[in-house]
Design a protein around this motif. Structure first.
Motif, PDB file in Angstrom:
ATOM      1  N   ASP A  14      42.286  44.763  47.610  1.00  0.00           N
ATOM      2  CA  ASP A  14      42.639  43.365  47.358  1.00  0.00           C
ATOM      3  C   ASP A  14      43.552  42.897  48.488  1.00  0.00           C
ATOM      4  O   ASP A  14      44.326  43.685  49.030  1.00  0.00           O
ATOM      5  CB  ASP A  14      43.390  43.318  46.010  1.00  0.00           C
ATOM      6  N   LYS A  36      46.558  40.520  48.950  1.00  0.00           N
ATOM      7  CA  LYS A  36      47.482  39.816  48.051  1.00  0.00           C
ATOM      8  C   LYS A  36      48.139  38.583  48.668  1.00  0.00           C
ATOM      9  O   LYS A  36      48.422  37.616  47.976  1.00  0.00           O
ATOM     10  CB  LYS A  36      48.609  40.772  47.642  1.00  0.00           C
ATOM     11  N   GLY A  86      47.622  35.857  43.413  1.00  0.00           N
ATOM     12  CA  GLY A  86      46.866  36.704  42.480  1.00  0.00           C
ATOM     13  C   GLY A  86      45.839  37.568  43.190  1.00  0.00           C
ATOM     14  O   GLY A  86      45.325  38.517  42.627  1.00  0.00           O
ATOM     15  N   PHE A 113      44.100  49.700  35.326  1.00  0.00           N
ATOM     16  CA  PHE A 113      44.041  49.301  36.736  1.00  0.00           C
ATOM     17  C   PHE A 113      45.316  49.825  37.367  1.00  0.00           C
ATOM     18  O   PHE A 113      46.417  49.488  36.931  1.00  0.00           O
ATOM     19  CB  PHE A 113      43.962  47.779  36.743  1.00  0.00           C
ATOM     20  N   ASN A 131      48.071  47.854  35.511  1.00  0.00           N
ATOM     21  CA  ASN A 131      47.615  46.710  34.740  1.00  0.00           C
ATOM     22  C   ASN A 131      46.680  47.274  33.673  1.00  0.00           C
ATOM     23  O   ASN A 131      46.086  48.331  33.876  1.00  0.00           O
ATOM     24  CB  ASN A 131      46.860  45.703  35.611  1.00  0.00           C
ATOM     25  N   ARG A 169      43.890  45.963  32.370  1.00  0.00           N
ATOM     26  CA  ARG A 169      42.674  45.134  32.330  1.00  0.00           C
ATOM     27  C   ARG A 169      42.004  45.230  33.683  1.00  0.00           C
ATOM     28  O   ARG A 169      42.537  45.832  34.599  1.00  0.00           O
ATOM     29  CB  ARG A 169      43.109  43.691  32.064  1.00  0.00           C
ATOM     30  N   GLY A 198      40.845  43.872  37.366  1.00  0.00           N
ATOM     31  CA  GLY A 198      41.538  43.055  38.372  1.00  0.00           C
ATOM     32  C   GLY A 198      40.746  41.804  38.709  1.00  0.00           C
ATOM     33  O   GLY A 198      39.544  41.743  38.500  1.00  0.00           O
ATOM     34  N   ASP A 199      41.444  40.841  39.244  1.00  0.00           N
ATOM     35  CA  ASP A 199      40.811  39.603  39.661  1.00  0.00           C
ATOM     36  C   ASP A 199      41.362  39.271  41.043  1.00  0.00           C
ATOM     37  O   ASP A 199      42.547  38.972  41.153  1.00  0.00           O
ATOM     38  CB  ASP A 199      41.163  38.495  38.660  1.00  0.00           C
ATOM     39  N   PRO A 200      40.620  39.391  42.116  1.00  0.00           N
ATOM     40  CA  PRO A 200      39.153  39.433  42.240  1.00  0.00           C
ATOM     41  C   PRO A 200      38.521  40.811  42.501  1.00  0.00           C
ATOM     42  O   PRO A 200      37.420  40.859  43.041  1.00  0.00           O
ATOM     43  CB  PRO A 200      38.904  38.509  43.433  1.00  0.00           C
ATOM     44  N   GLU A 201      39.147  41.915  42.080  1.00  0.00           N
ATOM     45  CA  GLU A 201      38.492  43.221  42.270  1.00  0.00           C
ATOM     46  C   GLU A 201      37.194  43.321  41.470  1.00  0.00           C
ATOM     47  O   GLU A 201      36.199  43.895  41.930  1.00  0.00           O
ATOM     48  CB  GLU A 201      39.427  44.357  41.810  1.00  0.00           C
TER      49      GLU A 201
HETATM   50  N1  GLY Z   1      44.100  41.282  41.963  1.00  0.00           N
HETATM   51  C1  GLY Z   1      45.189  41.841  41.323  1.00  0.00           C
HETATM   52  C2  GLY Z   1      45.254  41.707  39.877  1.00  0.00           C
HETATM   53  O1  GLY Z   1      44.288  41.382  39.222  1.00  0.00           O
HETATM   54  O2  GLY Z   1      46.312  41.955  39.317  1.00  0.00           O
END
Ligand code: GLY
Ligand code: AMP
Length: 416
Positions: free
Chosen positions: A212, A214, A226, A269, A285, A287, A289-292
């Motif tokens: 990612d 950041k 994010g 995550f 995390n 859940r 990831g976004d945008p993973e």
């Molecule tokens: N891309 C990092 C996150 O979802 O926390």
């Protein structure tokens, strides 16, 4: 099966796409979803944090499996609520979700299970914080303890900046209750990698690796966001690093989950810095990831719903998860000003020109007077797959250029 997916971002758009591909799915509900997902399932107007509303809906519609995208409902205890009513749901219980809900707790957890991490101190006292800052070299990192929507991490180049940051968190309460305590942490250097894994309580199986980006600006300059783009697989995640992550991070993390008696049947995550001394955990995390997720699911060969069933039933170890050899790149198109103030309501054009090997996932979009308009900081995630990383990168950027909205910004160095 009837599935309920909770969330409204690019991550959930990618999840909805993969879930809807499964032959096991008879009906997909998405609460609340976004305009990009409207052809993948039925959008339901209930917000992710309205736990009772979601429970009522799942019961009324006899939903077979609920999948949670964002962290907030998990930290609030949606899994305990659903499982308490005999409903199947993917995610950790409230006890497990604390791994993301409290950075102070997650540091203690890492210490208890001997997981490599950045050296740190936690305090809720401003004067004590000032004294701790003096013990650290610069740059140093300040983290608000609680959930802060990805904005609670401050990388401070100087002690003066760190003192100001400490004041913002503990005294000015910029992050509200999330700033009751602060973690003061050593700055790690190296290459970041996101390791996202399925967990069923007995087994932990990592997905394809990803990276990612950041910071808002090219060459990792500017504020943290994010996430401005991703690619998969991450070439810095070599076989050697993978083996170390398995032994030094994944195994002890699973041991910790078991010993702390978490009911963890979901996604974990782990944000990792590959330092010269080896991989170290930056954060957990609970859940995707976004945008993973956009690049990882673009490479997933196995039926995602089948995997979720294994996660829920505790039979994850029985199957094998297959990944495509193709590489994937996601470039986020954001609104000018993000991650600080930005305008919304700008008309989006050109989405229909995306090619066959590209998916444009919606993050912050909405419908306004019949037009698709921007509705958030991160607006779209242009995700392309191709034989090589370079080809996937070029394809993602070519497709990103076909999309227009006023104030569109993106990084130019994703996967570069
Ligand atoms: N891309 C990092 C996150 O979802 O926390
Ligand atoms: P976190 O939410 O804890 O993952 O932090 C967000 C981002 O801040 C990470 O993905 C890193 O880019 C950066 N970061 C967090 N902690 C550190 C650290 N100790 N050293 C260097 N960068 C960090």
């Amino acid at each position: 099966m009837k599935i309920l997916l909770i969330g409204c971002g690019g991550r959930e758009h990618a999840m909805a796409w993969k879930i809807s591909e499964s032959p096991l799915v008879e009906k997909l509900f998405i609460a609340p979803g976004n305009p990009g997902m409207k052809d993948l399932g039925k959008l339901v107007d209930i917000l992710p944090e309205d736990l009772e509303g979601l429970l009522g809906f799942a019961k009324k519609e006899a939903v077979d499996l609920t999948v949670v995208g964002p962290e907030a409902p998990l930290v609030k205890g949606i899994v305990d609520l659903f499982r308490g009513e005999g409903l199947k749901i993917i995610g950790p219980d409230k006890k497990g979700a604390v791994l993301e809900g409290s950075k102070a707790y997650s540091k203690d957890f890492m210490e208890r299970y001997g997981i490599p991490r950045a050296k740190s101190h936690t305090t809720g006292d401003y004067q004590e914080g000032l004294a701790i800052i003096e013990q650290y070299k610069c740059p140093l990192v300040l983290k608000a303890d609680g959930l802060a929507g990805g904005k609670g991490v401050l990388i401070c180049e100087t002690r003066k900046e760190a003192r100001e940051g400490l004041k913002k968190i503990l005294k000015d309460r910029d992050f509200g209750d999330a700033g009751d305590r602060v973690v003061i942490e050593e700055f790690l250097t190296g290459v970041e990698t996101s390791v996202i894994a399925f967990v069923d309580g007995k087994t932990i199986i990592p997905m394809a690796s990803s990276r990612d980006y950041k910071r808002i600006g090219d060459n990792d300059r500017g504020l943290n966001t994010g996430g401005m783009g991703t690619y998969s697989p991450n070439e810095a995640y070599t076989k050697e690093v993978e083996a170390r992550v398995r032994e030094e991070i994944l195994k002890p993390t699973l041991k910790g989950i078991q010993q702390e008696k978490m009911d963890y049947r979901g996604i974990i995550f782990i944000g990792i810095m590959i330092t010269p001394e080896g991989p170290k955990v930056l954060e957990y995390n609970v859940r995707f990831g976004d945008p993973e997720t956009q690049v990882i699911l673009a490479r997933l060969e196995t039926d995602l719903v089948e995997i979720f069933q294994g996660v829920e039933e505790g039979t994850l170890g029985d199957g094998k998860i297959q990944w495509k050899a193709e590489k994937a790149v996601c470039v986020i198109l954001a609104s000018k000003g993000y991650p600080e103030a930005y305008e919304t309501g700008k008309i989006i054009e050109g989405l229909e020109h995306a090619d066959q090997q590209t998916m444009v996932f919606h993050s912050g979009t909405r419908m306004q007077e019949g037009s698709l308009v921007t509705g958030g900081g991160r607006v779209l995630g242009v995700t392309s797959v191709d034989q090589t990383l370079e080809k996937a990168r070029q394809r993602a950027y070519r497709n990103a250029e076909k999309i227009y909205f006023d104030g569109k910004i993106h990084r130019r160095d994703i996967a570069g």
